[in-house]
Write a protein that holds these residues in place. Sequence first.
Motif, PDB file in Angstrom:
ATOM      1  N   CYS A 140      -0.896  18.923 -15.629  1.00  0.00           N
ATOM      2  CA  CYS A 140       0.224  19.379 -16.373  1.00  0.00           C
ATOM      3  C   CYS A 140       0.783  18.017 -17.022  1.00  0.00           C
ATOM      4  N   LEU A 141       1.371  18.075 -18.107  1.00  0.00           N
ATOM      5  CA  LEU A 141       2.378  16.981 -18.629  1.00  0.00           C
ATOM      6  C   LEU A 141       3.526  17.014 -18.373  1.00  0.00           C
ATOM      7  N   ASP A 157       9.130  15.315 -28.828  1.00  0.00           N
ATOM      8  CA  ASP A 157       8.449  15.139 -30.296  1.00  0.00           C
ATOM      9  C   ASP A 157       6.972  14.477 -30.012  1.00  0.00           C
ATOM     10  N   GLU A 158       6.751  13.946 -28.930  1.00  0.00           N
ATOM     11  CA  GLU A 158       5.581  13.408 -28.767  1.00  0.00           C
ATOM     12  C   GLU A 158       4.324  14.153 -27.702  1.00  0.00           C
ATOM     13  N   LEU A 164      -2.961  17.601 -27.131  1.00  0.00           N
ATOM     14  CA  LEU A 164      -4.167  17.718 -27.905  1.00  0.00           C
ATOM     15  C   LEU A 164      -5.198  16.653 -27.498  1.00  0.00           C
ATOM     16  N   ALA A 165      -4.653  15.372 -27.343  1.00  0.00           N
ATOM     17  CA  ALA A 165      -5.595  14.168 -26.547  1.00  0.00           C
ATOM     18  C   ALA A 165      -6.052  14.642 -25.239  1.00  0.00           C
ATOM     19  N   VAL A 166      -5.197  14.747 -24.525  1.00  0.00           N
ATOM     20  CA  VAL A 166      -5.248  15.538 -23.006  1.00  0.00           C
ATOM     21  C   VAL A 166      -6.328  16.498 -22.845  1.00  0.00           C
ATOM     22  N   ALA A 167      -6.235  17.341 -23.575  1.00  0.00           N
ATOM     23  CA  ALA A 167      -6.988  18.763 -23.540  1.00  0.00           C
ATOM     24  C   ALA A 167      -8.292  18.325 -23.797  1.00  0.00           C
ATOM     25  N   GLY A 208      -2.666  26.739 -31.216  1.00  0.00           N
ATOM     26  CA  GLY A 208      -3.844  27.046 -30.449  1.00  0.00           C
ATOM     27  C   GLY A 208      -4.250  26.456 -29.200  1.00  0.00           C
ATOM     28  N   LEU A 209      -3.132  25.856 -28.340  1.00  0.00           N
ATOM     29  CA  LEU A 209      -3.301  25.085 -27.426  1.00  0.00           C
ATOM     30  C   LEU A 209      -2.493  26.042 -26.304  1.00  0.00           C
ATOM     31  N   VAL A 210      -3.260  27.085 -25.701  1.00  0.00           N
ATOM     32  CA  VAL A 210      -2.609  28.060 -24.537  1.00  0.00           C
ATOM     33  C   VAL A 210      -2.553  27.583 -23.460  1.00  0.00           C
ATOM     34  N   LEU A 211      -1.479  27.264 -22.764  1.00  0.00           N
ATOM     35  CA  LEU A 211      -1.150  26.668 -21.289  1.00  0.00           C
ATOM     36  C   LEU A 211      -0.635  27.863 -20.417  1.00  0.00           C
ATOM     37  N   ASP A 212      -1.122  27.995 -19.362  1.00  0.00           N
ATOM     38  CA  ASP A 212      -0.827  29.047 -18.444  1.00  0.00           C
ATOM     39  C   ASP A 212       0.327  28.422 -17.158  1.00  0.00           C
ATOM     40  N   THR A 213       0.604  27.391 -17.500  1.00  0.00           N
ATOM     41  CA  THR A 213       1.492  26.771 -16.409  1.00  0.00           C
ATOM     42  C   THR A 213       2.656  26.254 -16.733  1.00  0.00           C
ATOM     43  N   LEU A 214       3.791  26.692 -16.169  1.00  0.00           N
ATOM     44  CA  LEU A 214       5.108  26.057 -16.555  1.00  0.00           C
ATOM     45  C   LEU A 214       5.510  25.722 -14.888  1.00  0.00           C
TER      46      LEU A 214
END
Length: 256
Positions: A140-141, A157-158, A164-167, A208-214
């Motif tokens: 997670c970020l 904002d960053e 995208l880079a981590v993905a 387009g970057l779908v993440l399943d965890t909060l």
Amino acid sequence: MLYSTALTAQNQALEEYKSGISERLQNLIARIAGAARSAGRPADEVRLLAVSKTWPAEAVRSAAAAGQQAFGENYVQEGVAKVEALAGLGLEWHFIGPLQSNKTRLVANHFAWVHSIDRLRIAQRLSEQRDVHLPPLQVCLQVNVSGEDSKSGVAPDELPALALAVAALPRLRLRGLMAIPEPTSDTALQRRRFAQLRQLRDALAAQGLVLDTLSMGMSDDLEAAIAEGSTMVRVGTAIFGARTYPAQGTAGPAAS
Ligand SMILES: *Cc1c(COP(=O)(O)O)cnc(C)c1O
């Protein structure tokens, strides 16, 4: 004589402490289910990560015996020692503390998850160092939703560029976002911070970057986090009790 009496008293206190863990864990699970119900969400959408930092391996063993499977650690040395001591139990270990470059190798190879990535260099090292025989490291970020007050976390904002880079890193699997908002008893403010994290997740999905965890919510604010969509609460105090030394992990460089 005196020594053995003291030891017996100590053992007794330890036994009492351990049976308390099981009870507090059951209460917490009911509390999480209640919060999910109030939010109109199924309870199984919210995972519990038991934060065992500062507590001995024996405390983790008690929680595991009571059915808890996922544990979070903040300090590299302390966490690795527990991972190794309890290797036979099949537990899932999450690293949730500040991470410096010189400690990434240990984390890459002892943990299943890392929640606290806030810069690309750390993510690159974790990806390079993750053992090829292990499944990808789930990450997670960490986002700084509270502004200047908090030192850790990527600025909102960053976030898109970092995400995208981590993905794209081969040995990591980007699962979601994590935040530690400033502590406050103002529940409206708690909800606003958690809503910010959810909206950032939704904005990434729109790109387009779908993440399943909060990964959001701790002992004192998990209701607000669950109301705003948390899928993983990280809870220490409500399970293990008050820590006797402060959470270094949330303030500046960790000791280990
Ligand atoms: C210590 C810690 C927790 C748990 O906090 P409690 O208030 O004890 O529930 C959760 N997340 C992080 C990142 C922590 O450092």
